[in-house]
Design an enzyme around this catalytic site. Sequence first.
Site, PDB file in Angstrom:
ATOM      1  N   ASP A 403       0.875  -1.169   0.000  1.00  7.49           N
ATOM      2  CA  ASP A 403       0.000   0.000   0.000  1.00  7.49           C
ATOM      3  C   ASP A 403       0.914   1.222   0.000  1.00  7.49           C
ATOM      4  OD1 ASP A 403      -1.649   2.150   0.574  1.00  7.49           O
ATOM      5  OD2 ASP A 403      -2.746   1.148   2.187  1.00  7.49           O
ATOM      6  N   HIS A 404       0.943   1.960  -1.117  1.00  8.91           N
ATOM      7  CA  HIS A 404       1.916   3.042  -1.264  1.00  8.91           C
ATOM      8  C   HIS A 404       1.683   4.172  -0.271  1.00  8.91           C
ATOM      9  CE1 HIS A 404       4.959   5.490  -3.060  1.00  8.91           C
ATOM     10  NE2 HIS A 404       5.057   4.756  -4.153  1.00  8.91           N
ATOM     11  N   ARG A 405       0.504   4.242   0.334  1.00 11.69           N
ATOM     12  CA  ARG A 405       0.251   5.258   1.350  1.00 11.69           C
ATOM     13  C   ARG A 405       1.043   4.964   2.618  1.00 11.69           C
ATOM     14  NH1 ARG A 405      -6.129   4.539   1.660  1.00 11.69           N
ATOM     15  NH2 ARG A 405      -5.307   2.419   1.943  1.00 11.69           N
TER      16      ARG A 405
END
Length: 431
Positions: A403-405
Site C-alpha cells: 500500500d503506497h500510502r
Amino acid sequence: MTDILMPALSPTMEEGVLAKWHVKVGDVVSAGDVIAEIETDKATMEVEAVDEGEVTDILVAEGTEGVKVNTPIARLKDEGGAAAPAPAAKAEAAKAEAAPAQAEAPKAAAPAAPAPAAPAAPKSDNGERIFASPLARRIAAQNGLDLKSIKGTGPHGRIVKRDVEGAPKGAAQPTASTATAAATSGIAPRQAQSLAQMGIPDGSYDLIPLDGMKKAVARRMVDSIQNVPHFPLFIDVEIDQLMAVRAKVNKMLEPQGIKVSVNDFVIKAAALALKMVPEANASYTPEGIAMHHNADVSMAVAIDGGLITPIIKKAETKGLAQIATESKDLAKRARERKLKPEEFQGGTFSVSNLGMFGIKQFTSIINEPQGCIMSVGAGEQRPVVKDGQLAVATVMTVTLTCDHRVVDGATGARFLQAFKPLIEDPVAMLA
C-alpha cells in the site's frame, strides 16, 4: 418477555445463517447456555444466552439464511413470567400515556406476528432434520442428489460442499428431477439478467447464488483494488539450505508429531523482517499511520466457498515448532468453520502461498487495512550464476504487494532485503 436478537459476531457482519437451535419452546435457559449456532461469512459459531428464562417463541427457524443482525430470533419469558408487549403494543401504550386523562384508553394492540418461517429443511426417513450448508444444499439440488444418503463430515455431522461433490451416483434421487429437488430445498431456479443482456442464452449455464462468504470476499477485494494505491515488488530467493535445515528440524520433531512446512519458515522470516523494518509493519488510517508493536501474520487458507486468513499472533516471538503447530490447528479449524473472530481479524501482515499448486509467481490483493501482503510461489530448480559459473539452485519467487500510502518502494525493498537472507540461511531463525 425478552427478545433474543441475531448477534453481530464480527465488526463487518450484516447478516448470517441461523444454522441450528440447541433449545426448543418450553426449555429454561440460564445466562451462558449455548442456545444456537450462527453461520457467518467466515465461520460457524455458538451463541450463548445472556438472560435467564423460558423459551416461549422460536421466531426464526433453523436453516434460515440472510437473517439480519439485531433481528429478533426468539423470545424468553423472564423469571416473573410477565409478558412484555410486542413493539407495536409498546408504541400504542406510549401514545396512551401521553393522551389527556379524559381520553378513552386505546385498545391493546395485537402482538406482532412472528417472522415467517424458512422453507422446510430436508428431513431423514425418521423425521429428523438433515443438517447441510447452504452451498451443499444448492449443489445437491442442482445435481438431483438425495441428502438422506450422504454422510456429512462437517461440524456435528453437517453435510458440506466436499461431501456433496464426492457423493456417488447412487445418491441421486431416483424419481425427483433436479428442478423438484431445488424446489424441496427452498432454492428457486434463477437466471442472470446480466448474462442475458450479453446474449448468453438461458439454460446454457447453472447459476449458483452467492453465499455470505463469497459476497464478503468480493466486496472486500473490490474495495481494496479500487481504494488502495498498490504496487508489487519481486525477488527470487534460493531455498536449498532451507530445505536441508527443514529436513533436519522435522527429523528432530518427529517424535512430537510436528512437521514444519516451508510456509512456516516464510511466516517466521516475514515476522523477523517486520521487526527489522518496522515501517513495513503498518496500516493506513485517516487519522495517521498505525505502527504495529507485534508481527501478527495472517496466512491465507482456502476453504469451501472462499478464503479466510487466520493469524499467527506475535509470530516474531515464536519458534518454528510452535508456528507449525498453530498454523496446522488454525488451518484445520478454518476449514471446519470453527475459528473465533479474533483468530482471523486484526492481523498486521499477510502471507499467501500457492507454491503447493505449482504456481511460479503471482500478485495478491492487499488485505485491508494491512500495509503489505506477500505472495509465495513454488520452489523449482533454475539455472543461476555463482562466482561467474553457471549452476543449478532451488529458487522461489516472492512478491510483496504494498500500500503506497504506508510502504513506499524503498521501504518495501528494505523489507525484502531483510527477508531474503533469513530464508536463504534459515539457521539464523533457529537462534
